[in-house]
Design an enzyme around this catalytic site. Structure first.
Site, PDB file in Angstrom:
ATOM      1  N   TRP A 102       0.810  -1.228   0.000  1.00 42.33           N
ATOM      2  CA  TRP A 102       0.000   0.000   0.000  1.00 42.33           C
ATOM      3  C   TRP A 102       0.831   1.260   0.000  1.00 42.33           C
ATOM      4  CZ3 TRP A 102      -4.547  -0.246  -1.850  1.00 42.33           C
ATOM      5  CH2 TRP A 102      -5.250  -1.449  -1.786  1.00 42.33           C
ATOM      6  N   ASP A 173      -1.174   6.991   6.202  1.00 45.81           N
ATOM      7  CA  ASP A 173      -2.364   6.243   5.803  1.00 45.81           C
ATOM      8  C   ASP A 173      -2.672   5.240   6.913  1.00 45.81           C
ATOM      9  OD1 ASP A 173      -4.287   4.566   4.839  1.00 45.81           O
ATOM     10  OD2 ASP A 173      -3.131   3.852   3.120  1.00 45.81           O
ATOM     11  N   LYS A 197     -12.171  -0.795   7.597  1.00 45.77           N
ATOM     12  CA  LYS A 197     -11.461  -1.769   8.422  1.00 45.77           C
ATOM     13  C   LYS A 197     -11.771  -1.542   9.914  1.00 45.77           C
ATOM     14  CE  LYS A 197      -8.192  -1.755   4.672  1.00 45.77           C
ATOM     15  NZ  LYS A 197      -8.336  -3.087   4.085  1.00 45.77           N
TER      16      LYS A 197
END
Lengths: 362, 362
Positions: A102, A173, A197
């Site tokens: 990511w 992030d 999440k």
């Protein structure tokens, strides 16, 4: 069927109490005679709910007053692009720490809007460890430093906030580990997180941004991309994801009732400890290849000693009510995601199943 | 309280049957033992649902095979900016037809990415009528022509698709009247719609785009903004708004069960006819200032003959279970939005209330 233990990496498990409340009031929310989805976001009821959700998040994370909290759309991926648009001018560069899938993607998507300097990377280590802080080649003139505190696919996590000094703002992030434990927000210039999440359903992004960064000119762009405009409009520059905002608010209330992020930190430590312990104690039947110092509390990778057993493991675990243990296709194997809404009982059931499976398929 | 008649302009009323089904399966969707919000968008169950939703929309709108259907985020406002990014090169211009608040905003937001030519405007008429087709100064080299078939604030609607020839693609913001009646999709290059009026909850945008337009280079941008990338990834370039997609799918099924867009056209004509008839037949007690040929079937504006009565009208209508009749702050007065999910019985109740109010406050 009855509710299962859900280890999905995202969209992920939500607290049953949150879902039950949403179910109860789905057709008649807050005495309005209509669903929360059928309310104008400009109406009094919705505005009060939205403000309470922000206040609860501020309380949970102890967000300092000089930070704005935004409720946005587009997923973290859109903000991979939008953050450089807002924080960097056309000739600026930004530092990216690449510690997994990511953060690599964040660097790649940013490339359209800023000169990306990969200041550190653990790609050569297959992302099995974190790039050591003393290897980071930070540029003191960078517009910001970006990193990804938890990598859902590679299962690595920073357990401390890296010290990058005060001159260059730190951007994180936090999609996969926001609210999983205490965090000193004042160490960051900007925090953002896809909701799916640890917060709520997909389609919502929560952002916490230091107000001075809202003054940066960035590059020319339409108003809808400018964080300062969203902040000035209390995240209602256009119609927000009202259902997502509402569910996030219910989750924040649930977290406060559970004892907040300190209680979550204890719970998450216990859950991850139990599962890593079972893996490490399996005499090599199960394996986690990640540097123990960098292991994620949120996403626990494990491989079976023989990949020929993978199909049976997945089939039998699903039959046992243990959902979504299949690893990401890039890495194969298994992955159990242990976000806040996954209770200790789920991990206990998983560990018991793993032991049982090993005995039966030994 | 019990369910009310909801005339919200958006987020707007949803079909009770859709809400009831979503409520029933909120904790256990499709036999999975988990909520639809807790499913991976890459899982078999979610992918099958998503494909069915697209197939149902294609059936409802008779979408030709050479069009892609996308499920996106950001609201129509984000696509005011993203459409020129995708369809226009750095030196291109595009034609905009300005017929009210939203088309003016579309033109304004586009300005960051394309040279905007306002080819026609009814601003000088206070948007009470449509700019006549023979007044449009279209540029044959324009990248596209943009218009807004229905204006929710000004209450004007195009009742036919304007003929702009075949050389320049026609782009339409159908947020507020998509699926309200039959539409020849082949007349358009691109159709887009925020979901929160005729489709589902906010936070979802449905786009129908002719595939040849996906080949346009546009201007440099991050992948996440490029429609061709979303199309290639079946709208799962990143995590979509899974709840919104699911609710949209339930609404499409409901529409098919109701008889599709032809049945909706009949219903919407009847509802609007009843309400405009009551306004026009009130001897000036209620007034709608819009050119009768341009009156919206979706958003019916009306003013009371004396604004001093507005507060009483709003208070008493809400007490009578008639929600969200307050007009947009830019225009004042009242507005009743009559999207697909608003039944004839709601309009009958409103008309009865209006007559009763006029007698009591005459």
């Amino acid at each position: 069927m009855s509710r299962v233990w859900n280890f999905s990496a995202g969209p992920a498990a939500l607290p049953p109490a949150v879902l039950e409340r949403a179910q109860r009031e789905l057709l008649d929310w807050n005495g309005s005679g209509a669903s929360v989805m059928e309310q104008s976001h400009r109406g009094k009821r919705f505005i009060a709910m939205a403000a309470q959700a922000e206040a609860d998040l501020r309380a949970l994370m102890e967000v300092p007053a000089d930070y704005a909290v935004l409720f946005l759309q587009g997923g973290a991926t859109q903000h991979f692009a939008q953050i450089p648009m807002n924080l960097a001018g056309p000739d600026d560069s930004a530092d990216y720490i690449v510690s997994g899938h990511w953060s690599a993607k964040a660097a790649s998507e940013a490339g359209a809007y800023v000169r990306v300097n990969v200041a550190a990377s653990s790609a050569a280590d297959d992302y099995l460890k974190l790039p050591p802080r003393d290897s980071w080649r930070l540029d003191p003139r960078a517009a910001y430093v970006h990193y990804t505190p938890n990598e859902t696919i590679h299962g690595v996590e920073f357990h401390d906030v890296p010290d990058v000094g005060d001159a260059v703002p730190l951007v994180a992030d936090l999609s996969s580990n926001i609210l999983s434990g205490p965090l000193d927000v004042s160490r960051f210039g900007l925090i953002y997180a896809g909701a799916q999440k640890n917060i709520g359903p997909s389609g919502l992004v929560v952002m916490i941004i230091r107000r001075d960064l809202l003054q940066r000119a960035g590059r020319p762009m339409a108003r809808i991309f400018r964080y300062a405009e969203h902040a000035a409009a209390d995240s209602m520059l256009n119609t927000p994801n009202t259902w997502g905002w509402y569910l996030a608010g219910l989750t924040f209330q649930w977290l406060l009732e559970q004892g907040g992020v300190a209680a979550m930190a204890d719970l998450n430590r216990a859950k991850a400890g139990l599962l890593y312990g079972a893996i490490d104690g399996s005499d090599g039947y199960y394996r986690n290849p990640v540097d123990p110092a960098a292991r994620s509390r949120m996403n626990v990778r494990f491989d079976l000693h023989d990949t020929a057993l993978d199909a049976a493991f997945l089939q039998e675990s699903e039959a046992a009510g243990l959902l979504a243990l299949k690893g990401h296709k890039a890495l194969g194997g298994m992955r159990a995601s242990l976000y806040n809404a996954v209770p200790l009982a789920a991990v206990e059931a998983l560990v018991e199943f793993m032991g049982d499976f090993a005995r039966r398929h030994g």
